[in-house]
Design a protein around this motif. Structure first.
Motif, PDB file in Angstrom:
ATOM      1  N   ALA B 270       1.094  -0.883  -0.091  1.00 35.88           N
ATOM      2  CA  ALA B 270       0.081   0.093   0.001  1.00 35.88           C
ATOM      3  C   ALA B 270       0.813   1.309   0.238  1.00 35.88           C
ATOM      4  O   ALA B 270       0.606   2.614  -0.178  1.00 35.88           O
ATOM      5  CB  ALA B 270      -0.833  -0.140   1.282  1.00 35.88           C
ATOM      6  N   LEU B 271       1.677   0.933   0.836  1.00 38.36           N
ATOM      7  CA  LEU B 271       2.864   2.589   0.640  1.00 38.36           C
ATOM      8  C   LEU B 271       3.499   2.665  -0.267  1.00 38.36           C
ATOM      9  O   LEU B 271       4.102   3.121  -1.099  1.00 38.36           O
ATOM     10  CB  LEU B 271       3.702   2.117   2.266  1.00 38.36           C
ATOM     11  CG  LEU B 271       4.683   2.835   1.983  1.00 38.36           C
ATOM     12  CD1 LEU B 271       4.463   4.645   2.164  1.00 38.36           C
ATOM     13  CD2 LEU B 271       5.819   2.637   3.369  1.00 38.36           C
ATOM     14  N   LEU B 272       4.063   1.426  -1.328  1.00 33.34           N
ATOM     15  CA  LEU B 272       4.502   1.302  -2.454  1.00 33.34           C
ATOM     16  C   LEU B 272       3.833   1.990  -3.316  1.00 33.34           C
ATOM     17  O   LEU B 272       4.494   2.331  -4.801  1.00 33.34           O
ATOM     18  CB  LEU B 272       5.591  -0.439  -2.445  1.00 33.34           C
ATOM     19  CG  LEU B 272       6.328  -0.507  -1.944  1.00 33.34           C
ATOM     20  CD1 LEU B 272       6.531  -2.240  -1.975  1.00 33.34           C
ATOM     21  CD2 LEU B 272       7.794  -0.052  -1.728  1.00 33.34           C
ATOM     22  N   THR B 273       2.461   1.447  -3.917  1.00 27.41           N
ATOM     23  CA  THR B 273       2.775   1.037  -4.186  1.00 27.41           C
ATOM     24  C   THR B 273       1.426   3.689  -4.556  1.00 27.41           C
ATOM     25  O   THR B 273       0.906   3.600  -5.321  1.00 27.41           O
ATOM     26  CB  THR B 273       1.350   0.562  -5.132  1.00 27.41           C
ATOM     27  OG1 THR B 273       0.222   0.534  -4.240  1.00 27.41           O
ATOM     28  CG2 THR B 273       2.321  -0.699  -5.058  1.00 27.41           C
ATOM     29  N   HIS B 274       1.379   3.982  -3.280  1.00 28.26           N
ATOM     30  CA  HIS B 274       0.586   4.792  -3.062  1.00 28.26           C
ATOM     31  C   HIS B 274       1.156   5.980  -4.316  1.00 28.26           C
ATOM     32  O   HIS B 274       2.664   6.681  -4.520  1.00 28.26           O
ATOM     33  CB  HIS B 274       1.243   5.660  -1.499  1.00 28.26           C
ATOM     34  CG  HIS B 274      -0.456   6.787  -1.152  1.00 28.26           C
ATOM     35  ND1 HIS B 274       0.226   8.051  -1.600  1.00 28.26           N
ATOM     36  CD2 HIS B 274      -1.445   6.572  -1.034  1.00 28.26           C
ATOM     37  CE1 HIS B 274      -0.531   8.338  -1.264  1.00 28.26           C
ATOM     38  NE2 HIS B 274      -1.889   7.836  -0.817  1.00 28.26           N
ATOM     39  N   PRO B 275       0.802   6.839  -4.729  1.00 28.41           N
ATOM     40  CA  PRO B 275       1.108   7.837  -5.559  1.00 28.41           C
ATOM     41  C   PRO B 275       2.570   8.721  -4.938  1.00 28.41           C
ATOM     42  O   PRO B 275       3.089   9.705  -5.994  1.00 28.41           O
ATOM     43  CB  PRO B 275      -0.511   8.645  -6.220  1.00 28.41           C
ATOM     44  CG  PRO B 275      -1.433   8.367  -5.506  1.00 28.41           C
ATOM     45  CD  PRO B 275      -0.940   7.031  -4.566  1.00 28.41           C
ATOM     46  N   VAL B 276       2.106   8.644  -3.209  1.00 32.20           N
ATOM     47  CA  VAL B 276       3.392  10.233  -3.133  1.00 32.20           C
ATOM     48  C   VAL B 276       4.575   9.781  -3.601  1.00 32.20           C
ATOM     49  O   VAL B 276       5.485   9.979  -3.909  1.00 32.20           O
ATOM     50  CB  VAL B 276       2.356  10.439  -1.415  1.00 32.20           C
ATOM     51  CG1 VAL B 276       3.334   8.893  -0.637  1.00 32.20           C
ATOM     52  CG2 VAL B 276       3.689  11.035  -0.887  1.00 32.20           C
ATOM     53  N   LEU B 277       5.093   8.441  -3.159  1.00 31.99           N
ATOM     54  CA  LEU B 277       6.355   7.771  -3.961  1.00 31.99           C
ATOM     55  C   LEU B 277       6.420   7.552  -5.096  1.00 31.99           C
ATOM     56  O   LEU B 277       7.145   6.855  -5.334  1.00 31.99           O
ATOM     57  CB  LEU B 277       6.278   6.544  -3.361  1.00 31.99           C
ATOM     58  CG  LEU B 277       6.757   6.263  -2.188  1.00 31.99           C
ATOM     59  CD1 LEU B 277       5.812   6.242  -0.979  1.00 31.99           C
ATOM     60  CD2 LEU B 277       7.250   4.738  -1.555  1.00 31.99           C
ATOM     61  N   ALA B 278       5.982   7.751  -6.468  1.00 32.78           N
ATOM     62  CA  ALA B 278       5.549   7.623  -7.498  1.00 32.78           C
ATOM     63  C   ALA B 278       6.562   8.072  -8.532  1.00 32.78           C
ATOM     64  O   ALA B 278       7.416   7.544  -8.938  1.00 32.78           O
ATOM     65  CB  ALA B 278       4.103   7.819  -8.388  1.00 32.78           C
ATOM     66  N   GLY B 279       6.836   9.653  -7.658  1.00 34.19           N
ATOM     67  CA  GLY B 279       7.902  10.867  -8.147  1.00 34.19           C
ATOM     68  C   GLY B 279       9.450   9.942  -7.907  1.00 34.19           C
ATOM     69  O   GLY B 279      10.156  10.928  -8.820  1.00 34.19           O
ATOM     70  N   TRP B 280       9.236   9.268  -7.237  1.00 38.56           N
ATOM     71  CA  TRP B 280      11.137   9.298  -7.050  1.00 38.56           C
ATOM     72  C   TRP B 280      11.143   8.170  -7.544  1.00 38.56           C
ATOM     73  O   TRP B 280      12.629   7.665  -8.307  1.00 38.56           O
ATOM     74  CB  TRP B 280      11.008   8.321  -5.545  1.00 38.56           C
ATOM     75  CG  TRP B 280      10.618   9.591  -4.356  1.00 38.56           C
ATOM     76  CD1 TRP B 280      10.909  11.635  -4.748  1.00 38.56           C
ATOM     77  CD2 TRP B 280      10.161   9.773  -3.073  1.00 38.56           C
ATOM     78  NE1 TRP B 280      11.101  10.908  -3.304  1.00 38.56           N
ATOM     79  CE2 TRP B 280      10.288  10.658  -2.466  1.00 38.56           C
ATOM     80  CE3 TRP B 280       9.497   9.270  -2.509  1.00 38.56           C
ATOM     81  CZ2 TRP B 280       9.987  11.884  -1.518  1.00 38.56           C
ATOM     82  CZ3 TRP B 280       9.224   9.320  -1.294  1.00 38.56           C
ATOM     83  CH2 TRP B 280       9.208  11.112  -0.712  1.00 38.56           C
ATOM     84  N   PHE B 281      10.202   6.989  -8.579  1.00 36.05           N
ATOM     85  CA  PHE B 281      10.015   5.909  -8.754  1.00 36.05           C
ATOM     86  C   PHE B 281      10.708   5.824 -10.357  1.00 36.05           C
ATOM     87  O   PHE B 281      11.301   5.329 -10.765  1.00 36.05           O
ATOM     88  CB  PHE B 281       9.448   4.768  -8.766  1.00 36.05           C
ATOM     89  CG  PHE B 281       9.326   3.541  -7.211  1.00 36.05           C
ATOM     90  CD1 PHE B 281      10.866   3.287  -6.588  1.00 36.05           C
ATOM     91  CD2 PHE B 281       8.514   3.628  -6.426  1.00 36.05           C
ATOM     92  CE1 PHE B 281      10.930   2.798  -5.012  1.00 36.05           C
ATOM     93  CE2 PHE B 281       8.479   3.543  -4.916  1.00 36.05           C
ATOM     94  CZ  PHE B 281       9.286   2.864  -4.672  1.00 36.05           C
ATOM     95  N   GLN B 282       9.466   7.246 -10.590  1.00 32.99           N
ATOM     96  CA  GLN B 282       9.463   6.791 -12.492  1.00 32.99           C
ATOM     97  C   GLN B 282       9.361   6.166 -12.810  1.00 32.99           C
ATOM     98  O   GLN B 282      10.001   5.432 -13.638  1.00 32.99           O
ATOM     99  CB  GLN B 282      10.742   7.883 -12.501  1.00 32.99           C
ATOM    100  CG  GLN B 282      10.884   9.195 -11.931  1.00 32.99           C
ATOM    101  CD  GLN B 282      11.778  10.387 -12.402  1.00 32.99           C
ATOM    102  OE1 GLN B 282      12.262  10.306 -13.123  1.00 32.99           O
ATOM    103  NE2 GLN B 282      11.697  11.570 -11.550  1.00 32.99           N
ATOM    104  N   ASN B 283       7.981   4.578 -12.132  1.00 32.37           N
ATOM    105  CA  ASN B 283       8.163   3.503 -12.781  1.00 32.37           C
ATOM    106  C   ASN B 283       8.994   2.586 -12.885  1.00 32.37           C
ATOM    107  O   ASN B 283       9.265   1.997 -13.904  1.00 32.37           O
ATOM    108  CB  ASN B 283       7.182   3.695 -14.737  1.00 32.37           C
ATOM    109  CG  ASN B 283       6.330   5.016 -14.587  1.00 32.37           C
ATOM    110  OD1 ASN B 283       5.207   5.118 -13.265  1.00 32.37           O
ATOM    111  ND2 ASN B 283       5.858   5.764 -15.541  1.00 32.37           N
ATOM    112  N   GLU B 284      10.094   2.457 -12.615  1.00 34.70           N
ATOM    113  CA  GLU B 284      10.980   2.039 -12.317  1.00 34.70           C
ATOM    114  C   GLU B 284      11.222   1.222 -10.520  1.00 34.70           C
ATOM    115  O   GLU B 284      11.577   2.068  -9.579  1.00 34.70           O
ATOM    116  CB  GLU B 284      12.548   2.238 -12.275  1.00 34.70           C
ATOM    117  CG  GLU B 284      12.982   2.980 -13.782  1.00 34.70           C
ATOM    118  CD  GLU B 284      14.315   3.716 -13.947  1.00 34.70           C
ATOM    119  OE1 GLU B 284      15.232   3.525 -12.650  1.00 34.70           O
ATOM    120  OE2 GLU B 284      14.399   4.220 -14.574  1.00 34.70           O
TER     121      GLU B 284
END
Lengths: 306, 560
Positions: B270-284
């Motif tokens: 739930a944390l890993l897929t929360h949009p708040v983290l999306a900017g850091w992963f940039q889909n990788e």
């Protein structure tokens, strides 16, 4: 080890010079997948196949290491072969943390069979006893991986006229009583183990089932210390290697090498592949288990009858 | 008269475990010239260790790890934490506070760490030091019990070695210390005394980290997450930057996990897929390692007199893990405790009373202020009121009402809230109820938060894939945990709470199945220890006989 405060380091200091062991090892072609090379006729191409330490010698090395860790002393690696076998001895030094190595090497020794090899090795051991130090234990591996011969160790021992214990799987030494206690496989069978005693000096042939045991922390600390120390020594192996030729060993060329070898290899045949595994089901005829089997066999029997 | 134990080996000190607590103890013992044997059950120190990933050096602490191990920060740690934030989350609304003030309170420095690298480096230093005084470190040795003589603890027993006697035995064998339990000092009884953490170490290029977190190569960031993204489970999430990876995890009260029948790996997802983290992963997203660990709540379980006979407990083994509001401090206290235990032994050496060292160690824990950090007086005083259900309910109702929104939602409250979060005094009193973890952060985000209008494309691995990626040296035919009670009532909680098990998943440790006999259906629990990550959760929530595997066996963490 009880009562009062002992001096630091007393737990695992290696006692100097209590046990002197020699491990006999040899180089064999590396039979591992991809390393071994055969010519068109299926003959082994020695030149193209790298040489490694005989895998069965690993257990002899482990037994010598256990002796050194538990009782201190000195371990020498010894081999007979071309100068290139120095690498095998270097590997042995890394595995067994040997203090030094001896290579019996001479053109005259080429094409020795097990008998000529044993004569040469025993001459090496005699010379070592005369010039270097008395030996308490000689360790040898079970058999070679190239010739499948297992007689070099026992023949060398016969030449030395020492007691021998073979198929050893566990080893205990009492340095004070100068006795060795070994667990050995009877008839090479893992299900039948006997415990035997022999006086030192003694020849020990280890079985591939041999397992060193270190149940004391001090032994494991010593083991770890030796490992660190030996890595450096093995890196400068040439400084610890002594080469002896047939004149050093005072051997008559007629009794060594090809001329001293009574056996002649006429040819080498490839071993046919083992048949693929078959499944067997145990049937108790007393029970009613035989009926379904007979039913299954019925059509085949009928065919045969036709 | 000679007794049987006279033939055993003897060392002045035996230290069990080579994590930071054991390493600090052994290092200080060697400084005092004491012959010290360190026994570590991992194939290398760090192979069995997991932490969220921040080690603190507190200004007020009696010892800092870099005092004991020169070069620690250069050689064994990752990035320092220079930026610290908490994100309050309600759906896609996020309100972020800068927590740097709280983080820097009493902090000399704080670095992210990965335990395999850190502890294996410590092991080498400890071996060098202890070798000089006649001892050393042995790995692959599982100390499985205490050696007693006339009822008194005089040494340890091991799977791999003959029993060993010692004048001092330091149990630094971690949160599931078998020695502390055998001595009757710690137990595995109450879920509300423990937290459970799960963590993913995620690959990320150093340049990408610098860029995406807006930090320099010698800087690092820490982010905390709370609010409604974990439903009603009490706890939160964290993200720390390493040199070339991220440590992302979640920590929850174990009793809350059990009550909510929550799956720990799903809460992490739930944390890993929360949009708040999306900017850091940039889909990788490439996960290197999934790990889990039990965390003692020192406020409740840190032992006030952590000794018996010649045995002293340090670090997790003694429950010395401080949850100071959202900040968890464990390794620093283990270092202090280990070093103090060594000092205590050095000054009481030769004393005929076997408990002299333990008593002295307890005094040093108190005098140095360490015990008051672990078990703050003000928490003990306020706990009985603030964790009372009626009080929680009353506060919850107020926060839920329009008055609550008004109180939390006005601009002055916003500033006060940030100040309140940054007050070490206030956070140490925060009650362990839903209010602090869920209701308040959710309300803050609803009232003050900015809404994120993008989604996350991250797809974390399944539990099966995570287990498949872990390294095990399975002790075939020799399971280290025995399930004593297979009824669902007694042991069913393990199926969800175990971080490598889940309902309707057959590849984990615990599974449940309905067995029909003579017309009645019964749900039974079964256990396969092969995927076990040795966290200890099931020792608390199920009825088990729990031991660690033999030396070198079981899980081997590569990151930790």
């Amino acid at each position: 080890m009880i009562g009062g405060h002992r001096h630091a380091n007393s737990n695992h200091t290696v006692a100097e010079g209590t046990m002197r062991s020699i491990v006999l090892t040899k180089g064999v072609p590396d039979f591992s997948e991809g390393a071994v090379s055969f010519d068109e006729d299926g003959h082994l191409e020695r030149g193209k196949t790298p040489t490694v330490m005989n895998p069965n010698d690993e257990f002899a090395l482990q037994a010598a290491l256990q002796t050194k860790v538990r009782h201190g002393g000195h371990v020498t690696g010894m081999s007979m072969g071309p100068p290139g076998y120095a690498e095998v001895l270097q590997g042995a030094m890394e595995t067994v943390y040997a203090d030094d190595t001896y290579l019996l090497s001479d053109r005259e020794l080429a094409a020795s069979d097990t008998w000529a090899t044993a004569i040469t090795l025993s001459a090496g051991l005699e010379k070592y006893q005369e010039e270097i130090a008395d030996v308490d234990l000689v360790f040898a591996g079970f058999k070679t991986a190239d010739g499948e011969t297992g007689q070099t160790g026992p023949q060398t021992c016969w030449a030395m006229d020492w007691p021998i214990v073979t198929h050893v799987i566990a080893l205990d030494i009492d340095p004070d009583e100068r006795m060795l206690r070994a667990k050995r496989l009877v008839e090479g069978d893992i299900d039948e183990v006997e415990t035997v005693e022999a006086p030192l000096p003694c020849f020990v042939v280890t079985d591939p089932e041999f397992e060193p045991t270190y149940r004391k922390a001090s032994h494991r600390l010593t083991h770890k210390e030796l490992r660190a120390e030996t890595q450096q020594r093995a890196a400068n192996h040439d400084d610890y290697l002594t080469m002896w030729d047939h004149t050093d060993l005072n051997l008559d060329p007629d009794y060594i090498g090809l001329d001293g070898s009574p056996t002649i290899v006429s040819s080498v045949d490839p071993i046919p592949k083992a048949p693929s595994e078959r499944e067997a089901t145990m049937i108790d005829p007393a029970e009613d288990e035989i009926a379904p089997v007979l039913e299954e066999l019925q059509p085949h029997a009928a065919e045969a009858g036709d | 008269m000679t007794t049987e134990t006279d033939v055993y080996e003897h060392y002045e000190a035996v230290v069990v475990g080579c994590g930071p607590g054991g390493a600090a103890a052994a290092s200080r013992l060697a400084d005092h010239g004491i012959e010290t044997l360190v026994l570590e059950r991992g194939t290398e120190a760090g192979a069995k260790n997991v932490s969220g990933g921040l080690i603190y050096a507190e200004e007020s602490a009696p010892y800092k790890i870099d005092d004991l191990f020169d070069g620690f920060r250069e050689r064994a740690s990752e990035r320092p934490v220079t930026d610290y934030y908490i994100h309050n989350i309600a759906g896609n609304a996020v309100k972020t506070y800068d927590l740097t003030d709280l983080h820097e309170h009493d902090t000399d420095w704080c670095d992210a760490v990965l335990r395999r690298e850190m502890d294996s480096w410590l092991e080498q230093r400890v071996h060098e030091k202890t070798s000089e005084t006649g001892g050393g470190v042995l790995t692959n040795v599982h100390v499985d019990g205490l050696l007693r003589e006339n009822g008194e603890i005089v040494g340890v027993t091991c799977d791999e070695l003959d029993p060993i006697k010692a004048d001092l035995i330091v149990a630094a064998d971690g949160v599931n210390s078998e020695l502390a339990r055998e001595a009757g000092l710690m137990d595995w009884e109450e879920p509300d005394e423990w937290f459970q953490g799960v963590k993913a170490v995620v690959d990320m290029d150093p340049d990408a980290i610098d860029d995406r977190f807006d930090i320099a190569p010698d800087e690092g960031a820490a982010h905390l997450f709370s609010g409604d993204l974990f439903s009603d489970v009490r706890g939160g999430g964290f993200l720390y930057t390493n040199e070339d990876s991220l440590s992302i995890g979640t920590v929850f009260h174990l009793d809350s996990l059990v009550e909510q029948e929550a799956e720990p790996h799903e809460l992490l997802d739930a944390l890993l897929t929360h949009p708040v983290l999306a900017g850091w992963f940039q889909n990788e997203y490439h996960e290197r390692e999934y790990a889990a660990k039990l965390v003692p709540d020192s406020k409740k379980v840190a032992h006030r007199r952590p000794y018996r006979d010649r045995l002293v407990l340090v670090g997790d083994a003694a429950g010395q893990m401080q949850a100071q509001g959202p900040i968890i401090k464990g390794m620093n206290h283990a270092v202090s405790a280990g070093a103090l235990a060594a000092d205590a032994f050095a000054v009481t050496r030769g004393n005929r009373d076997p408990e002299a060292a333990g008593r002295r160690y307890t005094k040093l824990l108190n005098d140095s202020g360490t015990m008051d950090k672990l078990r703050p007086q003000r928490y003990e005083l306020s706990r009985s009121v603030s964790e009372h259900d009626a009080v929680t309910n009353a506060v919850e109702r107020v926060l839920d009402s329009p008055i609550g929104s008004l109180a939390v939602g006005n601009p002055i409250a916003d500033r006060l809230l940030e100040r309140a979060y940054n007050s070490p005094f206030l956070v140490s009193m925060l009650p362990d109820t839903k209010t602090g973890y869920v209701t308040l952060p959710t309300l803050i985000a609803e009232e003050h938060g900015k809404t994120i209008y993008w989604d996350s494309d991250v797809e974390p691995p399944s539990l099966e894939e995570r287990i498949g990626d872990l390294t095990y040296d399975t002790d075939v035919g020799n399971p280290h945990i025995e399930l004593l009670e297979e009824s669902y009532e007694e042991s069913g909680a393990a199926v969800t709470a175990c971080p490598v098990s889940a309902e309707d998943f057959g590849g984990g440790c615990y599974r449940s199945e309905t067995v029909k006999t003579n017309g009645t259906a019964e749900t039974l629990v079964s256990l396969d220890t092969q995927p076990c990550v040795e966290c200890g959760t099931c020792a608390i929530v199920a009825d088990t006989e729990w031991e660690h595997p033999r030396g070198g066996k079981g899980i081997e963490f590569r990151e930790g």
